[in-house]
Design a protein around this motif. Structure first.
Motif, PDB file in Angstrom:
ATOM      1  N   ILE A 181      69.593  -0.687  54.841  1.00 57.43           N
ATOM      2  CA  ILE A 181      69.262   0.741  54.943  1.00 57.43           C
ATOM      3  C   ILE A 181      68.744   1.045  56.338  1.00 57.43           C
ATOM      4  N   ALA A 182      69.144   2.190  56.881  1.00 51.86           N
ATOM      5  CA  ALA A 182      68.557   2.705  58.120  1.00 51.86           C
ATOM      6  C   ALA A 182      67.930   4.052  57.778  1.00 51.86           C
ATOM      7  N   ASN A 183      66.609   4.095  57.721  1.00 47.97           N
ATOM      8  CA  ASN A 183      65.930   5.348  57.360  1.00 47.97           C
ATOM      9  C   ASN A 183      66.117   6.417  58.424  1.00 47.97           C
ATOM     10  N   ASP A 184      66.220   5.982  59.661  1.00 51.08           N
ATOM     11  CA  ASP A 184      66.463   6.914  60.771  1.00 51.08           C
ATOM     12  C   ASP A 184      67.745   6.481  61.487  1.00 51.08           C
ATOM     13  N   TYR A 185      68.823   7.201  61.255  1.00 55.27           N
ATOM     14  CA  TYR A 185      70.112   6.765  61.826  1.00 55.27           C
ATOM     15  C   TYR A 185      70.131   6.860  63.355  1.00 55.27           C
ATOM     16  N   LYS A 186      69.274   7.715  63.934  1.00 54.62           N
ATOM     17  CA  LYS A 186      69.251   7.852  65.398  1.00 54.62           C
ATOM     18  C   LYS A 186      68.737   6.561  66.035  1.00 54.62           C
ATOM     19  N   ILE A 187      67.664   6.027  65.464  1.00 53.79           N
ATOM     20  CA  ILE A 187      67.104   4.758  65.978  1.00 53.79           C
ATOM     21  C   ILE A 187      68.119   3.633  65.765  1.00 53.79           C
ATOM     22  N   THR A 227      75.649  -0.385  56.477  1.00 51.13           N
ATOM     23  CA  THR A 227      74.315   0.223  56.568  1.00 51.13           C
ATOM     24  C   THR A 227      74.361   1.638  56.003  1.00 51.13           C
ATOM     25  N   PHE A 228      73.409   1.954  55.130  1.00 52.13           N
ATOM     26  CA  PHE A 228      73.345   3.286  54.516  1.00 52.13           C
ATOM     27  C   PHE A 228      72.246   4.109  55.169  1.00 52.13           C
ATOM     28  N   THR A 229      72.515   5.402  55.282  1.00 46.76           N
ATOM     29  CA  THR A 229      71.504   6.303  55.826  1.00 46.76           C
ATOM     30  C   THR A 229      71.640   7.657  55.146  1.00 46.76           C
ATOM     31  N   THR A 230      70.752   8.577  55.495  1.00 50.74           N
ATOM     32  CA  THR A 230      70.855   9.939  54.988  1.00 50.74           C
ATOM     33  C   THR A 230      70.710  10.910  56.152  1.00 50.74           C
ATOM     34  N   PHE A 231      70.880  12.191  55.879  1.00 50.49           N
ATOM     35  CA  PHE A 231      70.810  13.193  56.940  1.00 50.49           C
ATOM     36  C   PHE A 231      70.328  14.509  56.349  1.00 50.49           C
TER      37      PHE A 231
END
Length: 437
Positions: free
Chosen positions: A393-399, A366-370
């Motif tokens: 893709i995880a747009n919000d890594y916290k969720i 899973t890819f995300t950004t910060f």
């Protein structure tokens, strides 16, 4: 004049706008104005592509166990900015940091008005650390970790007791060059005339560059696999065990608590460094100090197990060599587990190669950004990975993490990896989520 910690740190971070400006002229200008505090401290210089932070930690821990007061200058910080300047692992106090900024800011303001231009964020922090260890809180020895490269890195104003070059990898190629030889040339810039150099570099072409620099300056060189070596390596549940041999001595069954065969290399560099300090610089380091120091050495974010139920790992593998070492370790240690990886990286890395290695290791990737200026977007990462079947893709890594930790099965491992800046943001959240589970 700053009165609060927040004001001081905001001022330091505002220097990021000046970017990276290789060269030592601004550092030398400031040191001159401060009456050369660098001449008042004993130092050890640690450069290399990967393994710098771990090697610093192993050596610091050995010296600390021997009763020495040890300063460290490291980057990036993991949980708190103050970590970058520490004594025996304790970060500088907020009050001392404010005092330092009030000493350095007038110099930075003056430099801003010269043709040299203002100092960068990293130069400011480096000069703060030198002044701190020389004038405010003197120590027995300071271990300096190179920020970028070596030859023109702002830490290269010190004249160390010894230099360590851990490894060479193709990282920061836009600045340091795109071959092992070019990068080795930059890293070898920390070698000083007549000063011993210890290295764990493995590529023959890179080693040749380092040897040449050492020969020119008549600097004794100690190379892993030649003048010292490790054998009888065994992976344990919570670390590694190995035997160390050098021209000075042999130590059998040394234990470290950091996971990974690459950590054996880093630990051996620290052991060799302690041998040189003991044999040539009158440091009193007994075998018991060495064993205790290696065992208790801890550096966050290096194949760190945050929880075993559910199984959550974090690792700051932020370049191709780091990812390769991580994949090798995960494949051998957790072959019977399902591996779910959350990955975020900076745009200036070889993303396609890193992702190809992770893809082979992960059951799901899973890819995300910060929130960081050079952070790659999740869409860029999945594109670099050619959108293979096991990628999302995880747009919000916290969720994503909240959900993933709830769903994590017994035979599954969640591995969060990539940029150390990302990990420093994620670790507090993960710790909290695991505590609440």
């Amino acid at each position: 004049m700053f009165h609060t910690y927040e004001q001081a740190v905001d001022w330091i971070h505002a220097r990021i706008r000046l970017g990276i400006k290789p060269g030592l002229t601004r550092m030398e200008w400031m040191l001159e104005r401060l009456e050369h505090p660098e001449r008042r401290i004993k130092t050890i210089h640690v450069g290399g592509t990967n393994g710098k932070g771990s090697t610093v930690t192993f050596l610091r821990s050995i010296l600390e166990s021997a009763g020495y007061l040890v300063g460290t200058f490291t980057s990036p910080y993991f949980e708190q900015f103050n970590e970058r300047i520490s004594i025996n692992g304790q970060p500088i106090s907020d009050e001392d940091l404010v005092e330092l900024v009030n000493v350095i800011k007038p110099l930075a303001d003056e430099l801003d008005r010269t043709e040299l231009g203002g100092p960068t964020e990293f130069e400011v922090i480096t000069i703060m650390s030198i002044y701190y260890f020389a004038k405010i809180s003197p120590v027995d020895v300071v271990i300096y970790e190179v920020g970028l490269g070596g030859r023109f890195d702002s830490t290269n104003v010190i004249h160390p007791l010894l230099s360590i070059i851990t490894s060479i990898g193709l990282d920061h190629t836009a600045i340091l060059g795109d071959t092992y030889e070019k990068i080795a040339f930059e890293k070898a810039g920390i070698i000083k005339n007549g000063v011993s150099v210890i290295t764990g570099v493995k590529q023959p072409e890179a080693l040749e560059v380092i040897r040449q620099k050492a020969d020119i300056g008549k600097s004794p060189i100690y190379q892993l696999g030649e003048q010292f070596f490790t054998n009888s390596k065994t992976s344990m549940k919570n670390g590694e065990q190995f035997t160390f041999n050098s021209m000075f001595t042999q130590y059998e069954k040394l234990d470290i608590s950091m996971i990974g065969s690459h950590q054996v290399d880093n630990a051996s560099l620290a052991v060799m460094a302690s041998q040189i300090l003991a044999n040539y610089y009158s440091f009193i380091i007994e075998e018991s100090h060495l064993r205790e120091g290696l065992k208790k050495a801890y550096w966050p974010g290096r194949l760190e197990v945050l929880s075993e139920k559910p199984y959550v790992l974090i690792d700051g593998a932020h370049n191709e060599e780091g990812i390769t070492a991580l994949a090798s370790e995960v494949n051998s240690r957790y072959a019977d587990k399902k591996i779910s990886i959350l990955f975020a990286a900076l745009t200036d890395k070889k993303l396609d190669r890193m992702i190809a290695i992770l893809e082979d290791t992960a059951d799901s990737l899973t890819f995300t950004t910060f929130d960081f200026p050079r952070a790659a977007k999740a869409e860029e990462l999945i594109e670099a990975g050619k959108a293979a079947d096991n990628m999302t893709i995880a747009n919000d890594y916290k969720i994503y993490l909240e959900q993933k930790i709830k769903e994590l099965k017994e035979n599954e491992i969640l591995l969060v990896t990539g940029s150390l800046y990302f990990l420093s943001e994620v670790k507090p959240l993960l710790t909290q989520l695991l505590k609440n589970k």
